[in-house]
Design a protein around this motif. Structure first.
Motif, PDB file in Angstrom:
ATOM      1  N   VAL A   1       0.837  -1.207   0.000  1.00 49.91           N
ATOM      2  CA  VAL A   1       0.000   0.000   0.000  1.00 49.91           C
ATOM      3  C   VAL A   1       0.870   1.255   0.000  1.00 49.91           C
ATOM      4  N   TYR A   2       1.920   1.264   0.828  1.00 51.89           N
ATOM      5  CA  TYR A   2       2.790   2.447   0.903  1.00 51.89           C
ATOM      6  C   TYR A   2       3.534   2.671  -0.412  1.00 51.89           C
ATOM      7  N   ALA A   3       3.955   1.581  -1.066  1.00 53.84           N
ATOM      8  CA  ALA A   3       4.618   1.699  -2.371  1.00 53.84           C
ATOM      9  C   ALA A   3       3.665   2.312  -3.396  1.00 53.84           C
ATOM     10  N   MET A   4       2.386   1.900  -3.348  1.00 51.52           N
ATOM     11  CA  MET A   4       1.386   2.466  -4.257  1.00 51.52           C
ATOM     12  C   MET A   4       1.139   3.940  -3.949  1.00 51.52           C
ATOM     13  N   ILE A   5       1.175   4.298  -2.661  1.00 55.88           N
ATOM     14  CA  ILE A   5       1.017   5.705  -2.267  1.00 55.88           C
ATOM     15  C   ILE A   5       2.162   6.546  -2.830  1.00 55.88           C
ATOM     16  N   LEU A   6       3.385   6.052  -2.666  1.00 55.38           N
ATOM     17  CA  LEU A   6       4.550   6.775  -3.176  1.00 55.38           C
ATOM     18  C   LEU A   6       4.482   6.914  -4.697  1.00 55.38           C
ATOM     19  N   LEU A   7       4.227   5.802  -5.370  1.00 55.53           N
ATOM     20  CA  LEU A   7       4.187   5.805  -6.832  1.00 55.53           C
ATOM     21  C   LEU A   7       3.063   6.701  -7.350  1.00 55.53           C
ATOM     22  N   GLY A   8       1.865   6.556  -6.769  1.00 55.27           N
ATOM     23  CA  GLY A   8       0.703   7.307  -7.245  1.00 55.27           C
ATOM     24  C   GLY A   8       0.817   8.791  -7.012  1.00 55.27           C
ATOM     25  N   ASN A   9       1.188   9.193  -5.796  1.00 55.35           N
ATOM     26  CA  ASN A   9       1.201  10.618  -5.465  1.00 55.35           C
ATOM     27  C   ASN A   9       2.407  11.349  -6.037  1.00 55.35           C
ATOM     28  N   VAL A  10       3.580  10.703  -6.032  1.00 58.72           N
ATOM     29  CA  VAL A  10       4.742  11.321  -6.680  1.00 58.72           C
ATOM     30  C   VAL A  10       4.491  11.420  -8.181  1.00 58.72           C
ATOM     31  N   GLY A  11       3.891  10.369  -8.739  1.00 59.58           N
ATOM     32  CA  GLY A  11       3.561  10.394 -10.168  1.00 59.58           C
ATOM     33  C   GLY A  11       2.580  11.503 -10.499  1.00 59.58           C
ATOM     34  N   MET A  12       1.551  11.670  -9.668  1.00 58.56           N
ATOM     35  CA  MET A  12       0.552  12.713  -9.900  1.00 58.56           C
ATOM     36  C   MET A  12       1.184  14.101  -9.837  1.00 58.56           C
ATOM     37  N   MET A  13       2.035  14.339  -8.837  1.00 54.96           N
ATOM     38  CA  MET A  13       2.695  15.647  -8.723  1.00 54.96           C
ATOM     39  C   MET A  13       3.616  15.902  -9.916  1.00 54.96           C
ATOM     40  N   THR A  14       4.320  14.860 -10.359  1.00 50.47           N
ATOM     41  CA  THR A  14       5.223  14.997 -11.500  1.00 50.47           C
ATOM     42  C   THR A  14       4.455  15.344 -12.767  1.00 50.47           C
ATOM     43  N   ILE A  15       3.345  14.647 -12.991  1.00 48.83           N
ATOM     44  CA  ILE A  15       2.518  14.911 -14.183  1.00 48.83           C
ATOM     45  C   ILE A  15       1.997  16.342 -14.176  1.00 48.83           C
ATOM     46  N   ILE A  16       1.490  16.786 -13.023  1.00 49.54           N
ATOM     47  CA  ILE A  16       0.914  18.133 -12.928  1.00 49.54           C
ATOM     48  C   ILE A  16       1.979  19.212 -13.133  1.00 49.54           C
ATOM     49  N   MET A  17       3.186  18.984 -12.596  1.00 50.41           N
ATOM     50  CA  MET A  17       4.238  20.001 -12.702  1.00 50.41           C
ATOM     51  C   MET A  17       4.893  20.047 -14.078  1.00 50.41           C
ATOM     52  N   THR A  18       4.852  18.938 -14.808  1.00 47.51           N
ATOM     53  CA  THR A  18       5.565  18.887 -16.104  1.00 47.51           C
ATOM     54  C   THR A  18       4.674  19.175 -17.315  1.00 47.51           C
ATOM     55  N   ASP A  19       3.368  19.067 -17.171  1.00 48.63           N
ATOM     56  CA  ASP A  19       2.480  19.286 -18.316  1.00 48.63           C
ATOM     57  C   ASP A  19       1.837  20.677 -18.227  1.00 48.63           C
ATOM     58  N   PRO A  20       2.145  21.579 -19.146  1.00 47.81           N
ATOM     59  CA  PRO A  20       1.597  22.944 -19.104  1.00 47.81           C
ATOM     60  C   PRO A  20       0.063  22.975 -19.195  1.00 47.81           C
ATOM     61  N   ARG A  21      -0.533  21.954 -19.837  1.00 50.98           N
ATOM     62  CA  ARG A  21      -1.997  21.930 -19.973  1.00 50.98           C
ATOM     63  C   ARG A  21      -2.696  21.769 -18.632  1.00 50.98           C
ATOM     64  N   LEU A  22      -1.961  21.275 -17.648  1.00 51.42           N
ATOM     65  CA  LEU A  22      -2.554  21.056 -16.325  1.00 51.42           C
ATOM     66  C   LEU A  22      -2.278  22.224 -15.375  1.00 51.42           C
ATOM     67  N   ASN A  23      -1.885  23.350 -15.939  1.00 61.27           N
ATOM     68  CA  ASN A  23      -1.623  24.544 -15.126  1.00 61.27           C
ATOM     69  C   ASN A  23      -2.929  25.299 -14.889  1.00 61.27           C
ATOM     70  N   THR A  24      -3.843  24.647 -14.166  1.00 59.78           N
ATOM     71  CA  THR A  24      -5.155  25.229 -13.859  1.00 59.78           C
ATOM     72  C   THR A  24      -5.414  25.112 -12.361  1.00 59.78           C
ATOM     73  N   PRO A  25      -6.387  25.875 -11.820  1.00 61.23           N
ATOM     74  CA  PRO A  25      -6.669  25.795 -10.385  1.00 61.23           C
ATOM     75  C   PRO A  25      -6.978  24.382  -9.893  1.00 61.23           C
ATOM     76  N   MET A  26      -7.767  23.611 -10.666  1.00 64.89           N
ATOM     77  CA  MET A  26      -8.148  22.275 -10.222  1.00 64.89           C
ATOM     78  C   MET A  26      -6.919  21.398  -9.993  1.00 64.89           C
ATOM     79  N   TYR A  27      -5.970  21.473 -10.912  1.00 68.21           N
ATOM     80  CA  TYR A  27      -4.777  20.630 -10.798  1.00 68.21           C
ATOM     81  C   TYR A  27      -3.779  21.194  -9.791  1.00 68.21           C
ATOM     82  N   PHE A  28      -3.841  22.501  -9.562  1.00 70.69           N
ATOM     83  CA  PHE A  28      -3.043  23.097  -8.483  1.00 70.69           C
ATOM     84  C   PHE A  28      -3.491  22.528  -7.144  1.00 70.69           C
TER      85      PHE A  28
END
Length: 320
Positions: A37-64
């Protein structure tokens, strides 16, 4: 009695985290489950933050807001999970007094911040669906930053009050905390102080934190549902409900577990541990899955990142 309690409180240098009352042979299974479960937490949340920070299309309030939600989930689960896993292998299961204070302070800070952040996310969806033409004006970068900063500030104030109040109690009954992390209710059980004032203040803190955030969420979604039902396009209604159902699912799991944990009489410690698992590990694990699997923008950004990685890998193989 008061003097004896005070002396015993001063002598406490550590506590014992009892954890789950299961047969020793099941500890390995629980360790592996927590690790997965903890490995999935690390993978999922770090992955989500990485996707949001690297994709300019996700530069919106919802993704912030979503990026901050992933950060909070990652942080407070990291406060709980590693120590719980260590204790499955440890015979002493001890935690220092300072470690216990840190446990409670950080956990209280981030769990309260998440509650206020979820309310801010509900308000964001309300503006996006009910006032779409004014969305970019009303949900400005400044307001979004203020809402997130306010969430952390409220979490910090609440945590300072809760932690300082809890650790001024006298712990002369026992050092054994019947839980897998340091929390207010299990610590109350081993205190020999008069808990009436403490419980009243704790109930008041929970009320002023949970009730306003729930009211904001409920009122926001009442307006959202009313607006969505007026949309003539079936595809439009489906898209709006899809976006909101993800958020509602997260809110239901988190608040359901918290209300069970802090508002229902503390008569079943083992059930309290199961409820705690819902918001310490299960919710942080599910949040990235819920928001990514039901979100075309996130899935598109993920495919784009994976496509670049595969292209780079194929280029390296070609050169070799």
């Amino acid at each position: 009695m008061d003097d004896r309690g005070t002396n015993n409180h001063l002598e406490v240098t550590d506590f014992i985290l009892v954890g789950f009352r299961v047969r020793p042979e099941l500890h390995i299974l629980l360790f592996l489950l927590f690790l997965l479960v903890y490995a999935m937490i690390l993978l999922g949340n770090v992955g989500m933050m990485t996707i949001i920070m690297t994709d300019p299309r996700l530069n919106t309030p919802m993704y912030f807001f979503l990026g901050n939600l992933s950060f909070i989930d990652l942080f407070y689960s990291s406060v709980i999970a590693p120590k719980a896993m260590i204790n499955f292998w440890s015979e002493s299961k001890s935690i220092s007094f300072a470690g216990c204070v840190t446990h409670l302070f950080l956990f209280a800070l981030f769990i309260v911040a998440e509650g206020f952040l979820l309310a801010a996310m509900a308000y964001d969806r309300f503006i996006a669906i009910c006032n779409p033409l004014l969305y970019s004006v009303q949900m400005s970068t400044r307001l979004c930053s203020q809402l997130v900063a306010g969430s952390y500030f409220c979490g910090c104030i609440s945590s300072v009050l809760q932690t300082s109040m809890t650790f001024t109690l006298s712990f002369c009954a026992s050092r054994a905390i019947d839980h897998f992390y340091c929390d207010d209710r299990p610590l109350q059980r081993i205190s020999c102080s008069d808990l009436y004032f403490h419980k009243m203040v704790s109930f008041f803190l929970c009320s002023i934190i949970i009730l306003p955030t729930i009211i904001v969420i409920i009122v926001s979604y009442m307006y959202i549902v009313s607006t969505v039902l007026k949309i003539r396009s079936t595809e439009g209604r489906k898209k709006a409900f899809s976006t909101c159902s993800s958020h509602l699912g997260v809110v239901s799991v988190l608040y359901g577990a918290i209300i069970f944990m802090y508002f229902i009489p503390d008569r079943f410690p083992e059930l309290s541990k199961v409820a705690s698992l819902c918001y310490t590990l299960v919710t942080p694990m599910l949040n990235p899955l819920i928001y990514s699997l039901r979100n075309k923008d996130v899935k598109g950004a993920l495919r784009k990142i994976l496509g670049k990685k595969i292209f780079l890998f194929n280029s390296i193989l070609t050169v070799i």
